[in-house]
Motif scaffolding. Sequence first.
Motif, short mmCIF file in Angstrom:
data_model
loop_
_atom_site.label_atom_id
_atom_site.label_comp_id
_atom_site.label_asym_id
_atom_site.label_seq_id
_atom_site.Cartn_x
_atom_site.Cartn_y
_atom_site.Cartn_z
N VAL A 188 -3.82 -17.67 -24.72
CA VAL A 188 -4.16 -17.09 -26.03
C VAL A 188 -3.75 -18.04 -27.15
CG1 VAL A 188 -3.64 -15.20 -27.62
CG2 VAL A 188 -4.07 -14.71 -25.21
N ARG A 189 -2.60 -18.68 -27.01
CA ARG A 189 -2.16 -19.62 -28.03
C ARG A 189 -3.09 -20.83 -28.11
NH1 ARG A 189 3.30 -19.24 -29.93
NH2 ARG A 189 4.30 -17.35 -29.15
N ILE A 190 -3.59 -21.27 -26.97
CA ILE A 190 -4.55 -22.38 -26.98
C ILE A 190 -5.81 -21.97 -27.73
CG2 ILE A 190 -6.03 -23.82 -25.54
CD1 ILE A 190 -3.84 -23.76 -23.41
N LEU A 191 -6.31 -20.78 -27.47
CA LEU A 191 -7.51 -20.29 -28.16
C LEU A 191 -7.27 -20.22 -29.66
CD1 LEU A 191 -8.57 -17.38 -25.75
CD2 LEU A 191 -9.48 -19.71 -25.82
N GLN A 192 -6.11 -19.73 -30.06
CA GLN A 192 -5.81 -19.62 -31.48
C GLN A 192 -5.61 -21.00 -32.11
OE1 GLN A 192 -2.40 -17.00 -31.12
NE2 GLN A 192 -3.60 -15.21 -31.73
N LYS A 193 -5.04 -21.91 -31.34
CA LYS A 193 -4.82 -23.27 -31.85
C LYS A 193 -6.14 -23.92 -32.27
CE LYS A 193 -3.29 -27.64 -32.00
NZ LYS A 193 -2.45 -28.18 -33.08
N PHE A 194 -7.17 -23.76 -31.46
CA PHE A 194 -8.45 -24.40 -31.73
C PHE A 194 -9.49 -23.44 -32.33
CE2 PHE A 194 -6.59 -26.98 -28.25
CZ PHE A 194 -6.48 -28.18 -28.95
N ASN A 195 -9.02 -22.25 -32.70
CA ASN A 195 -9.90 -21.27 -33.37
C ASN A 195 -11.11 -20.90 -32.51
OD1 ASN A 195 -10.45 -19.56 -35.57
ND2 ASN A 195 -11.88 -21.02 -36.44
#
Length: 814
Positions: A188-195
């Motif tokens: 989830v953090r990866i997804l949020q990192k790259f929007n």
Amino acid sequence: ELPEFKFGLGFLSFITFISSEFQLEGDYLIGGLFDVHDDTGSVYHERPEAIDCATKPFTLSNYRRFQMIRFSVEQVNNSTDLLPNISVGYDIFDHCSDTQNFPGVLKFISANGSIQPWSDRQSVPSKVIAVVGPFTSTQSLTVAPLFMVNLVPMVNYATSSSVFSNKAKYPSFLRTLPSNSDMIDVIVRILQKFNWRWVAFLNSDDDYGNDGLDLFTQKIKDTEICLPYSKGLSDSTNYSQTFKQIEAQQINVIIVFAPENSVEPLIESAVLLNVTNKVWIAGDAWALNKKLPKMKGIKNIGTVLGVAEPVVTIPGFSDFLHSSKAQLHCKYAEQDKFCNQKCNCSCMNPEDILAADPSYSFAIYSAIYAIAHALHNTLQCGADKCNSNITVYPYIVLAELRKSNFTLVNNSIQFDDNGNLKQGSYSIVFWNNSGDAQEIGFYQFNSQVHFFIDDNKIEWHTNGEVPTSLCSPECPAGYIKKQNGIYECCFDCEICPNGTYVNITESPYTCIKCKDIEWSEEGSTSCNLRAVEYISVTDIVAILVLVAACVFVGMTLAMSVLFSVNYNTPVVRSAGGPMCFLILGCLSLSSLSVFFHFGKPTVPLCTLRYLPFLLFYTICLACFVVRSFQIVCIFKIAAKIPKLHSWWVKYNGQWLVIAVAFVIQAIFLVIGYSCKPPSPYNETSWYADKIILSCDISLKASTASVVLLSSICALCFIFSYMGKNLPKNYNEAKAITFCLLLLILTWIIFATECMLYRGKYIQLLSALAVLSSLYSFLFWYFLPKCYIILVQPHKNTQQYFQGLIQNYTKTISQ
């Protein structure tokens, strides 16, 4: 009491084997369940039967893990301070199937070849003090209940399903790797990192994959990430249809949460079906896969990011493999072994084993050392010996395992109350063009969470730019999202109107109204303070108006003196005589209103802004009504209705009318101002960026006063207009008519301005309207009479006025 269960057919008989990789004698045994071979097929059986794992496909990465447990136990035995004079052995079974490998499990929980259900913990203990494995969540769920009964510790190295955190159901389950919950948190953090907000989730259709899907669905609830597509992968999955559905929804990011045996056919199909320009996020089960990154055409599928356990270099493992393989001869590979404890892999090249996927190696290493430390504490081991007189039961080892607190290869090993690692980490990897999983970031958790990705190390498939995966493009600044469909990620953009703004951190779906003291333009992201405006007393325009008011008062005083000096002259008496002084005095008092039109509004200032004018101007108009009536009466009514004239003179009708008008107006003002007194008012609707300080004068409270004043004005106009045909030089009626026309025109203009303009200068216009109302009578009624007194005294004689009256009387009589 239930009888003891015996296993016949030699299944659980202890027989002596020649050198085997699956067994090692020791004072205490650690059980191992490792799927060296893999049984992925589902075959229907009419009756339960065991499975021969050696006939199934061989998995090199699993065999590497199998060797890791052997190495770890050997290293523990070679330690001089961990378990001195105590040897640890192992009994490992090839657990290739989750439902058909129970003989090995039953052996672990047996004592002297028998199983005693619900037996006392203090009965004859099994030599197996703990079990490491099995690999998958489904396998663990199948066998765990058997170990939970007698609290046999299961120290798992690969099962990450969150259900095992439930200690009420799995009290003796611990694991040396983070749970699915932590891994999903990283994703989830990866997804949020790259929007990336528009994603697909492909999971293995088993306990591991379904748990990951459930956790992912929960964790994205309070985020802007949407999951329009999810699919459970199985042997019967139609990959072509799956990718068509993903493409149809324009999803560019695909999360694959599945073991290697499910992922490999998926990725191979993606290459064959020419699925391109996607971002693939790999779970820890396949992020370090050695086969797929080197597959022909793998670069065409897009960019592969993965979440994996950190690759920890374990000293001595390479030497162990070379030494172990040199001692074993291929002839033993053909030796018939007991119950899935054989493998035709003795001649496996050590270099091939070292090159296999290293995932879970450190987790296995940690599991063995955690058991060894627990046994060390159970046996009260010192520097050179242990207390071998202590009977070791699995539940005692479990208690010590829960207290684990040691450091292994610079990594802290501790368990929380749920049997999960208190401290752990993940590596975030990228499959580079060389076919290697390159570390680009990390995720660490203990008392705090640390997350980092080095973007510069990623070679995106989109010409170096970060790919996008959105249902709808981001709205420009100042626009809100209006959801379009069932997903929050799909929306239309609407601009926020004047007086509102959008704060995307608070609510990207709502235009927030600015406070009354703030303003904003269309499409704003914040509000600005409004400029507060009012005319100060020190403003030049205010000073000029106040000077004009002072001049007016001075002129009325001068005229009063002039009239008093010439009180008995015809001009003064024809102008009203003593009534002139009342009019001039009330005009002066009316001008007091002008002085309260400037400065910051307060309750007293707002009250006095119109009160003196309304009250005293009423008296002025009443005087002119009386004066107009008297002029008409003298020249017209007296000749036709003499009785009316005599009654008027006898009862001083003029003063009675003035007094009644004054009393009525005073009553109206007292009642109106008492019910709703004028108060300061902030005009915020007329200008977006300004606050105009003004006075709120209630229409209901002032209606009666204004109507009375208007009625008197209308009556005065009627009487004065009736005298328009009087002698040319006798022009009081004409002068009054003209003054009233100016008065009416002034307030019509002011009312029109109020409808078209509400700025701060409305106060100035109001003051000018009051002054105009006052100056109109001063200039056009009193000033001509002053001119006659001062410049044309010959017209200020009794004979002159008598001649005018006689000539007019003769004219109307003819």
